[in-house]
Design a protein around this motif. Structure first.
Motif, PDB file in Angstrom:
ATOM      1  N   HIS A  37     -18.961  11.868  31.815  1.00  8.31           N
ATOM      2  CA  HIS A  37     -19.794  11.541  32.571  1.00  8.31           C
ATOM      3  C   HIS A  37     -19.460  12.158  33.592  1.00  8.31           C
ATOM      4  O   HIS A  37     -20.252  13.545  33.812  1.00  8.31           O
ATOM      5  CB  HIS A  37     -20.119  10.165  32.808  1.00  8.31           C
ATOM      6  CG  HIS A  37     -21.331  10.127  33.930  1.00  8.31           C
ATOM      7  ND1 HIS A  37     -22.538  10.196  33.180  1.00  8.31           N
ATOM      8  CD2 HIS A  37     -21.398  10.335  35.237  1.00  8.31           C
ATOM      9  CE1 HIS A  37     -23.739   9.796  34.245  1.00  8.31           C
ATOM     10  NE2 HIS A  37     -22.552  10.266  35.732  1.00  8.31           N
ATOM     11  N   LEU A  40     -19.033  16.177  32.294  1.00  9.75           N
ATOM     12  CA  LEU A  40     -20.336  16.591  32.250  1.00  9.75           C
ATOM     13  C   LEU A  40     -21.925  17.246  33.107  1.00  9.75           C
ATOM     14  O   LEU A  40     -22.426  18.119  33.320  1.00  9.75           O
ATOM     15  CB  LEU A  40     -21.230  16.039  31.003  1.00  9.75           C
ATOM     16  CG  LEU A  40     -20.033  16.104  29.761  1.00  9.75           C
ATOM     17  CD1 LEU A  40     -20.447  14.733  29.194  1.00  9.75           C
ATOM     18  CD2 LEU A  40     -20.438  16.833  29.144  1.00  9.75           C
ATOM     19  N   ALA A  41     -21.816  16.288  34.039  1.00  5.33           N
ATOM     20  CA  ALA A  41     -22.599  16.166  35.288  1.00  5.33           C
ATOM     21  C   ALA A  41     -22.431  17.251  36.304  1.00  5.33           C
ATOM     22  O   ALA A  41     -23.035  17.657  36.740  1.00  5.33           O
ATOM     23  CB  ALA A  41     -23.362  14.532  35.615  1.00  5.33           C
ATOM     24  N   ASN A  44     -23.424  20.645  34.267  1.00  6.88           N
ATOM     25  CA  ASN A  44     -24.662  20.919  34.029  1.00  6.88           C
ATOM     26  C   ASN A  44     -25.512  21.202  35.288  1.00  6.88           C
ATOM     27  O   ASN A  44     -26.167  22.006  35.652  1.00  6.88           O
ATOM     28  CB  ASN A  44     -25.250  19.267  34.108  1.00  6.88           C
ATOM     29  CG  ASN A  44     -26.939  18.943  33.065  1.00  6.88           C
ATOM     30  OD1 ASN A  44     -26.638  19.876  32.443  1.00  6.88           O
ATOM     31  ND2 ASN A  44     -27.618  18.802  33.770  1.00  6.88           N
ATOM     32  N   PHE A  93     -26.864  10.909  27.849  1.00  8.60           N
ATOM     33  CA  PHE A  93     -26.360  11.636  28.793  1.00  8.60           C
ATOM     34  C   PHE A  93     -26.329  12.526  28.637  1.00  8.60           C
ATOM     35  O   PHE A  93     -27.015  13.941  28.813  1.00  8.60           O
ATOM     36  CB  PHE A  93     -26.099  10.979  29.556  1.00  8.60           C
ATOM     37  CG  PHE A  93     -25.464  11.833  31.081  1.00  8.60           C
ATOM     38  CD1 PHE A  93     -26.203  12.444  31.600  1.00  8.60           C
ATOM     39  CD2 PHE A  93     -24.307  13.099  30.908  1.00  8.60           C
ATOM     40  CE1 PHE A  93     -26.166  12.605  32.920  1.00  8.60           C
ATOM     41  CE2 PHE A  93     -23.749  13.805  32.119  1.00  8.60           C
ATOM     42  CZ  PHE A  93     -24.949  13.863  32.947  1.00  8.60           C
ATOM     43  N   VAL A  94     -25.731  12.803  27.220  1.00 11.30           N
ATOM     44  CA  VAL A  94     -25.215  13.893  26.174  1.00 11.30           C
ATOM     45  C   VAL A  94     -26.862  14.525  25.850  1.00 11.30           C
ATOM     46  O   VAL A  94     -26.746  15.956  25.891  1.00 11.30           O
ATOM     47  CB  VAL A  94     -24.399  13.721  25.117  1.00 11.30           C
ATOM     48  CG1 VAL A  94     -23.616  15.352  24.563  1.00 11.30           C
ATOM     49  CG2 VAL A  94     -23.080  13.618  26.581  1.00 11.30           C
ATOM     50  N   ASN A  96     -29.127  14.080  26.814  1.00 18.24           N
ATOM     51  CA  ASN A  96     -31.285  14.999  26.962  1.00 18.24           C
ATOM     52  C   ASN A  96     -30.286  15.574  28.014  1.00 18.24           C
ATOM     53  O   ASN A  96     -31.010  16.037  29.110  1.00 18.24           O
ATOM     54  CB  ASN A  96     -31.402  13.573  28.288  1.00 18.24           C
ATOM     55  CG  ASN A  96     -31.856  12.587  27.203  1.00 18.24           C
ATOM     56  OD1 ASN A  96     -33.018  13.379  26.044  1.00 18.24           O
ATOM     57  ND2 ASN A  96     -31.097  11.760  26.284  1.00 18.24           N
ATOM     58  N   LEU A  97     -29.134  16.335  28.436  1.00 16.74           N
ATOM     59  CA  LEU A  97     -28.136  17.170  29.274  1.00 16.74           C
ATOM     60  C   LEU A  97     -29.240  18.588  28.349  1.00 16.74           C
ATOM     61  O   LEU A  97     -29.340  19.031  27.949  1.00 16.74           O
ATOM     62  CB  LEU A  97     -26.763  17.102  28.944  1.00 16.74           C
ATOM     63  CG  LEU A  97     -26.122  17.569  29.986  1.00 16.74           C
ATOM     64  CD1 LEU A  97     -26.170  16.533  30.641  1.00 16.74           C
ATOM     65  CD2 LEU A  97     -24.157  17.865  29.684  1.00 16.74           C
ATOM     66  N   SER A  98     -29.320  19.421  30.068  1.00 14.99           N
ATOM     67  CA  SER A  98     -29.896  20.307  30.070  1.00 14.99           C
ATOM     68  C   SER A  98     -29.305  21.454  29.810  1.00 14.99           C
ATOM     69  O   SER A  98     -30.080  22.901  29.186  1.00 14.99           O
ATOM     70  CB  SER A  98     -31.103  20.333  30.941  1.00 14.99           C
ATOM     71  OG  SER A  98     -29.644  20.804  32.560  1.00 14.99           O
ATOM     72  N   THR A  99     -27.928  21.067  29.666  1.00 15.19           N
ATOM     73  CA  THR A  99     -26.326  22.326  29.161  1.00 15.19           C
ATOM     74  C   THR A  99     -26.990  21.890  27.875  1.00 15.19           C
ATOM     75  O   THR A  99     -26.400  21.175  27.602  1.00 15.19           O
ATOM     76  CB  THR A  99     -25.248  21.976  30.389  1.00 15.19           C
ATOM     77  OG1 THR A  99     -26.108  22.572  31.489  1.00 15.19           O
ATOM     78  CG2 THR A  99     -24.770  23.410  29.630  1.00 15.19           C
TER      79      THR A  99
END
Length: 257
Positions: A37, A40-41, A44, A93-94, A96-99
């Motif tokens: 998390h 990834l955050a 992003n 979370f993954v 809906n990630l924009s990256t």
């Protein structure tokens, strides 16, 4: 930030995250979910990272499942909390990630491992990969989105069979039913992932993020996906990247996004 269970490697605008718990076949435990998390955050938010690859360290497993010994003695309330936290911190979370996130499945992707792969924006696999949701053989059901994402990806009937039998798919079978996009020898897996990620990274980051949001709208029953597409299509016209992309096309040059 230092990580104990994952390894980060950046190549150009592409970040590769390797889950590195070889003795546990990269099984997901709570600390690993938290590390994923956080990584990834951070990625992003980093304008220099335009695509992300998630894979497993070593050659045997992507992620062999959740770490069963961590929750074997949980009661119902604890089980619900485990699933909800997993959804919030990692799997939803993954998705809906924009990256954009590519899952490069190298070996076993079982239970939570397949659920992680399914939450990525698309999947590729090595020819030795095996995928499945074996939870019912343990007296439980998939709890990290498997009952929802698998039917969306391969259809309700096939998903029901896979979940209820706890059987595994080979990489080729997974490709034939649309679960993965490409199957290659293991030594070609990460190079292919890098090639695809680099191609994505060369496009408009704003448009890619908007496309992810718009495609994901089709699974939200409260949202009219077509109306969402119309709205987001129009929003793109107000961006500098639309101006650059169309100008580059008309001027017969590569865009500078």
């Amino acid at each position: 930030m230092e990580y104990k269970n994952i390894i980060l490697e950046q190549n150009g605008k592409v970040l590769t995250i390797l889950i590195d718990r070889p003795k546990q076949l990269n099984a997901l435990n709570i600390p690993t979910i938290l590390e994923l998390h956080n990584a990834l955050a951070d990625a992003n938010m980093d304008k220099n990272i335009r695509a992300i690859i998630i894979s497993g360290g070593g050659t045997r497993a992507f992620v062999a499942g959740a770490d069963i010994k961590e929750f074997a003695h949980f009661d119902g309330e604890q089980g619900q909390t485990l699933a909800k936290n997993g959804h919030d911190l990692l799997f939803n979370f993954v998705e809906n990630l924009s990256t954009p996130v590519i899952a490069a499945i190298n070996g076993f992707a079982l239970g939570g491992g397949l659920e992680l792969a399914m939450s990525a924006h698309f999947r590729i696999a090595s020819d030795n990969a095996k995928m499945g949701l074996p939870e019912v053989s343990l007296g439980v059901i998939p709890g990290y989105g498997g009952t929802q994402r698998l039917p969306q990806l391969i259809g309700k009937g096939r998903a029901m069979e896979l979940i209820l039998t706890a059987n595994m798919l080979t990489a080729q079978e997974a490709k034939e039913c649309g679960l993965v996009n490409h199957v290659v020898p293991q030594e070609e897996l990460l190079p292919l992932a890098q090639k695809l990620a680099s191609k994505i990274a060369s496009n408009s980051g704003q448009a890619v993020a908007t496309a992810i949001e718009t495609v994901n709208a089709q699974s939200d029953k409260k949202t009219n996906g077509y109306k969402k597409e119309i709205k987001n299509f129009g929003k793109c016209f107000d961006t500098k990247e639309f101006t650059e992309g169309t100008s580059a096309f008309l001027e017969k040059r590569k865009p500078n996004f």
